[in-house]
Write an enzyme that holds these catalytic residues in place. Structure first.
Site, mmCIF file in Angstrom:
data_model
loop_
_atom_site.group_PDB
_atom_site.id
_atom_site.type_symbol
_atom_site.label_atom_id
_atom_site.label_comp_id
_atom_site.label_asym_id
_atom_site.label_seq_id
_atom_site.Cartn_x
_atom_site.Cartn_y
_atom_site.Cartn_z
ATOM 1 N N SER A 31 0.835 -1.214 0.000
ATOM 2 C CA SER A 31 0.000 0.000 0.000
ATOM 3 C C SER A 31 0.861 1.252 0.000
ATOM 4 C CB SER A 31 -1.013 -0.006 1.157
ATOM 5 O OG SER A 31 -0.571 -0.815 2.205
ATOM 6 N N GLU A 239 17.482 17.032 -11.896
ATOM 7 C CA GLU A 239 16.042 17.011 -11.624
ATOM 8 C C GLU A 239 15.591 18.430 -11.323
ATOM 9 O OE1 GLU A 239 14.555 13.351 -9.469
ATOM 10 O OE2 GLU A 239 16.550 13.595 -8.611
ATOM 11 N N ASP A 258 21.892 8.387 -3.025
ATOM 12 C CA ASP A 258 20.605 8.234 -3.693
ATOM 13 C C ASP A 258 20.754 8.087 -5.216
ATOM 14 O OD1 ASP A 258 17.697 8.293 -3.539
ATOM 15 O OD2 ASP A 258 17.810 10.269 -4.503
ATOM 16 N N HIS A 263 22.734 5.001 -9.923
ATOM 17 C CA HIS A 263 22.352 5.359 -11.299
ATOM 18 C C HIS A 263 23.522 5.932 -12.108
ATOM 19 C CE1 HIS A 263 18.530 4.661 -9.568
ATOM 20 N NE2 HIS A 263 18.245 5.879 -9.190
HETATM 21 C C1 BG6 Z 1 15.352 7.489 -7.471
HETATM 22 C C2 BG6 Z 1 15.797 8.449 -6.407
HETATM 23 O O1 BG6 Z 1 16.172 6.351 -7.468
HETATM 24 O O2 BG6 Z 1 15.422 8.126 -8.742
HETATM 25 C C3 BG6 Z 1 14.976 9.731 -6.460
HETATM 26 O O3 BG6 Z 1 15.648 7.843 -5.137
HETATM 27 C C4 BG6 Z 1 14.986 10.330 -7.849
HETATM 28 O O4 BG6 Z 1 15.469 10.677 -5.520
HETATM 29 C C5 BG6 Z 1 14.599 9.265 -8.869
HETATM 30 O O5 BG6 Z 1 14.058 11.403 -7.877
HETATM 31 C C6 BG6 Z 1 14.764 9.804 -10.285
HETATM 32 O O6 BG6 Z 1 14.278 8.844 -11.180
HETATM 33 P P1 BG6 Z 1 13.785 9.250 -12.629
HETATM 34 O O7 BG6 Z 1 13.444 7.943 -13.265
HETATM 35 O O8 BG6 Z 1 12.596 10.148 -12.452
HETATM 36 O O9 BG6 Z 1 14.916 9.962 -13.281
#
Ligand code: BG6
Length: 509
Positions: A31, A239, A258, A263
């Site tokens: 949920s 972002e 994070d 990534h």
């Molecule tokens: C996540 C992070 O892994 O990826 C977030 O925890 C971030 O903080 C997000 O906003 C960004 O993902 P995307 O796919 O929107 O680029």
């Protein structure tokens, strides 16, 4: 800059995909936000594409006392909101495949009841004993849940039933090297590496996967993909939003953990690794490991020149990080990290890699920018062209997915006049489809048992080893992250990181 658009040579290029086999998917934290925004809508998306097996069912788990019906109704609402392309017919069928098991994740009884439920559903739906456990819960619960699942018979050493069970673990996998190692030890006492699917959702993005296709399915780029022809590479994940509702989680994490540790480094590995012999899970992950191992250890004595951390500050009516809810008003958590890295191997020696990621920047964009070396000599210098701009290849991962190559061309006219042109390929224009949600691809791969896009522990461990000293230095340091205005494109210290080498960031736009 003038543009030449790519033409598709074959428009029927959407892949024929492999359908999922029968299985039960158990979502812990069903949920929660991730389940409602991404996981459940992605499963419905798989169903919409005709790839979900009829012999599939989902067990949502959570602390709330929900009936199957209440859970299913909430889930269907979530799908309608997040994935409106799912048809009513598909939704109707999907709703019947949803069930709920409430309980406390620390209570052994919960797991006994869950086992009974799984056995009953396996019988009813004929799921061939295939069961996926998706941990969409706070990381502190990953270890305990894995142990409890082991105790009731899903683990490899104690298994009393012939379950084909898989454990899907969300990021963050650990908080630092020590905690990641400890978590891995706990999990590996119950599940074999071949059963563990560690998610990095960036690896599910079509355009991230296309980096490999671009490099290794075209003969013309690989010969120049090295220190002889490439001047430097930039990888950016920017972002535009701040932390929003996630302040509580984020404040204990920060941009390095994070985004950077996972990534950004994973994308860097795809751009720079050696060609794997095949697109098999371990071939790809072996090459990624070798590449990550070749990253030069970070010299803490010069950390300020190679690593920078920032924190967004208020700008106009946009709140600063310290004003966000759930954030400690004295917090020194970084919301932006930029770094210069080196890869000490034959291919990349002396090529700098500039990486940056941050929240609350001017735009949302993810891209890899490869800048080639300038021509060694300009034969057009008599016409005033001494300094011919280098070719730049941009792989735009999101939001305008595509590939762009800039090159020089003669402008029409009798004078010798030069200009930069762009050769551009846009996914949307060529394929005319929206990019599938990354989780759709990853969930389907879990069902199919394909681990290629998931993090093997040695890949994660190497990344933590690289960054652990930085985390430690920052936590012991008296200095704070550099404040930068909300929605800015850059700031002096960030510019300096690259301009000190005579180079420039590509504008975030
Ligand atoms: C996540 C992070 O892994 O990826 C977030 O925890 C971030 O903080 C997000 O906003 C960004 O993902 P995307 O796919 O929107 O680029």
């Amino acid at each position: 800059m003038p543009e030449i658009k790519a033409q598709a040579t074959s428009m029927d290029m959407m892949c024929a995909e492999s359908p999922a086999p029968p299985c039960i998917l158990v979502i812990f934290g069903a949920s929660g936000d991730l389940a409602h925004r991404k996981l459940i809508p992605s499963i419905a998306g798989i169903a919409q594409r005709g790839l979900l097996n009829d012999r599939f069912c989902l067990i949502g788990c959570g602390r709330s006392q929900l009936s199957d019906r209440e859970f299913a109704q909430g889930a269907i609402e979530a799908v309608k909101k997040a994935n409106p392309s799912v048809s009513l017919t598909v939704l109707k069928r999907f709703e019947k495949q949803l069930t709920f098991q409430s309980g406390n994740y620390q209570d052994p009884d919960f797991y006994r009841q869950l086992l009974q439920r799984i056995e009953a559903l396996n019988e009813e739906y004929q799921c061939e004993h295939r069961v996926l456990f998706y941990l969409s819960v706070p990381p502190s619960l990953y270890g305990p849940i894995a142990e409890h699942l082991g105790e009731v018979g899903f683990s490899h050493p104690h298994g009393n039933v012939d379950w084909d069970s898989r454990l899907v673990v969300e990021k963050p996998f650990g908080h630092d090297l020590a905690s990641a190692t400890e978590l891995n030890e706990t999990i590996s006492q119950c599940f074999k590496e071949s059963q563990v699917y560690r998610i990095d959702h960036y690896m599910g993005k079509e355009t991230v996967q296309n980096i490999l296709m671009f490099r290794f399915a075209n003969a013309i780029f690989e010969p120049i993909w090295n220190r002889s022809y490439i001047d430097h590479v930039q990888v950016t994940i920017a972002e535009s939003l701040g932390v929003g509702e996630r302040g509580g989680y984020y404040d204990g994490s920060g941009a390095l953990r994070d985004m950077f540790q996972n990534h950004l480094l994973q994308m860097l590995a795809l751009v720079t690794m050696e060609p794997p012999a095949s697109f098999a899970a371990d071939s790809v992950r072996d090459e990624k490991r070798k590449l990550l191992e070749a990253l030069r250890p970070i010299d803490l004595k010069t950390l300020n020149q190679t690593f920078l951390r920032g924190q967004y500050a208020a700008q106009g009516d946009q709140p600063g990080y310290l004003q966000e809810s759930g954030v400690n008003p004295e917090s020194t958590t970084e919301t932006l990290v930029a770094a210069k890295l080196w890869i000490d191997n034959w291919r990349w020696k002396d090529v700098p890699f500039y990486l940056r990621t941050g929240k609350a920047l001017a735009a949302k964009t993810t891209e890899v920018v490869v800048t080639f070396k300038q021509v060694p000599h300009s034969m057009f210098s008599s016409a005033g062209f001494d300094d011919i701009p280098p070719n730049v290849l941009v792989m735009q991962i999101q939001p305008q997915e595509g590939i762009n190559l800039s090159f020089q061309a003669k402008r029409p006219g009798s004078k010798l006049c030069m200009g930069t042109l762009n050769m551009h390929f846009s996914y949307e224009q060529v394929f005319g489809v929206q990019m599938p949600e990354a989780y759709e691809r990853l969930l389907l791969d879990c069902m199919l048992g394909d681990q290629t896009l998931f993090m093997r522990f040695d890949n994660l461990d190497t990344a933590w080893r690289l960054l652990d000293p930085v985390l430690q230095q920052w936590s012991e340091s008296e200095t704070k992250p550099i404040p930068y205005p909300h929605s800015c494109n850059s700031f002096a210290e960030l510019d300096h990181l690259i301009e000190a080498d005579g180079r420039h960031w590509r504008k975030i736009q």
